[in-house]
Design a protein around this motif. Structure first.
Motif, PDB file in Angstrom:
ATOM      1  N   ASN A 216       8.595  -2.143  28.249  1.00 50.73           N
ATOM      2  CA  ASN A 216       9.575  -2.311  27.168  1.00 50.73           C
ATOM      3  C   ASN A 216      10.897  -1.622  27.493  1.00 50.73           C
TER       4      ASN A 216
ATOM      5  N   ASN B  45      -4.941  -1.735  29.794  1.00 42.76           N
ATOM      6  CA  ASN B  45      -5.444  -2.573  28.690  1.00 42.76           C
ATOM      7  C   ASN B  45      -6.207  -1.699  27.723  1.00 42.76           C
TER       8      ASN B  45
ATOM      9  N   TRP C   9      11.095 -10.154  32.359  1.00 36.21           N
ATOM     10  CA  TRP C   9      11.238 -10.823  31.066  1.00 36.21           C
ATOM     11  C   TRP C   9      10.180 -11.897  30.869  1.00 36.21           C
ATOM     12  N   LYS C  10       9.624 -12.442  31.951  1.00 36.63           N
ATOM     13  CA  LYS C  10       8.598 -13.480  31.846  1.00 36.63           C
ATOM     14  C   LYS C  10       7.226 -12.902  31.526  1.00 36.63           C
ATOM     15  N   LEU C  11       7.048 -11.586  31.687  1.00 34.38           N
ATOM     16  CA  LEU C  11       5.760 -10.949  31.419  1.00 34.38           C
ATOM     17  C   LEU C  11       5.579 -10.727  29.924  1.00 34.38           C
ATOM     18  N   ASP C  12       4.355 -10.905  29.438  1.00 40.62           N
ATOM     19  CA  ASP C  12       4.049 -10.704  28.023  1.00 40.62           C
ATOM     20  C   ASP C  12       3.691  -9.239  27.800  1.00 40.62           C
ATOM     21  N   SER C  13       4.564  -8.507  27.124  1.00 42.34           N
ATOM     22  CA  SER C  13       4.336  -7.080  26.904  1.00 42.34           C
ATOM     23  C   SER C  13       3.475  -6.807  25.673  1.00 42.34           C
ATOM     24  N   CYS C  14       3.079  -7.841  24.932  1.00 41.93           N
ATOM     25  CA  CYS C  14       2.233  -7.633  23.759  1.00 41.93           C
ATOM     26  C   CYS C  14       0.770  -7.431  24.151  1.00 41.93           C
ATOM     27  N   LYS C  15       0.313  -8.164  25.170  1.00 42.30           N
ATOM     28  CA  LYS C  15      -1.098  -8.110  25.554  1.00 42.30           C
ATOM     29  C   LYS C  15      -1.399  -6.974  26.522  1.00 42.30           C
ATOM     30  N   THR C  16      -0.495  -6.707  27.449  1.00 37.37           N
ATOM     31  CA  THR C  16      -0.738  -5.682  28.457  1.00 37.37           C
ATOM     32  C   THR C  16       0.411  -4.690  28.473  1.00 37.37           C
TER      33      THR C  16
ATOM     34  N   LYS D  14      12.769  -3.750  30.020  1.00 36.86           N
ATOM     35  CA  LYS D  14      13.414  -4.902  29.384  1.00 36.86           C
ATOM     36  C   LYS D  14      14.665  -4.462  28.619  1.00 36.86           C
TER      37      LYS D  14
END
Length: 129
Positions: free
Chosen positions: A113, A129, A92-99, A116
């Protein structure tokens, strides 16, 4: 098991650097589940079982309009000598928008996704990427 995946990752990377439209890989269930994730997320144009040989997969690589590959980099996170595991809280702490990260879970290969959404952790295989 994962040797097939790592070989396929390397061949996809090399095929896109050589501007190939189709690459051929051995047919394995884990490779097909990985390709399904890539196809669902729009990183490849598609894949199919080869008409000439039922034990081979044809992977159709995808490029942007100006000729650049849609997968700019494949980076391996967990390696045979150094395994990495993420819990649900860490995912949940990882940013799924960038990578875009693909995880190996007890429910099979899943995207970040899906992990999560289903609240499951696992071993991160690679970042796209």
């Amino acid at each position: 098991m994962k040797n097939y995946l790592w070989n396929m990752f390397a061949n996809i990377k090399n095929g896109q650097m050589a501007k190939k439209s189709v690459i051929v890989e051995p047919k394995k269930n884990i490779c097909e589940s990985f390709l399904k994730i890539l196809w669902d997320e729009g990183f490849i144009s598609g894949y199919r079982i080869s008409p000439q040989n039922q034990n081979k997969l044809e992977i159709f690589l995808k490029y942007t309009k100006n000729g650049k590959p849609t997968i700019s980099s494949l980076k391996f996170l967990s390696k045979p000598g150094q395994r990495v595991y993420y819990s649900t809280k860490q995912i949940w702490k990882l940013d799924s928008c960038k990578t875009f990260i693909i995880f190996s879970t007890n429910k099979g290969l899943k995207s970040i996704n899906e992990c999560k959404k289903n609240r499951i952790g696992g071993e991160p295989l690679l970042i796209i990427n």
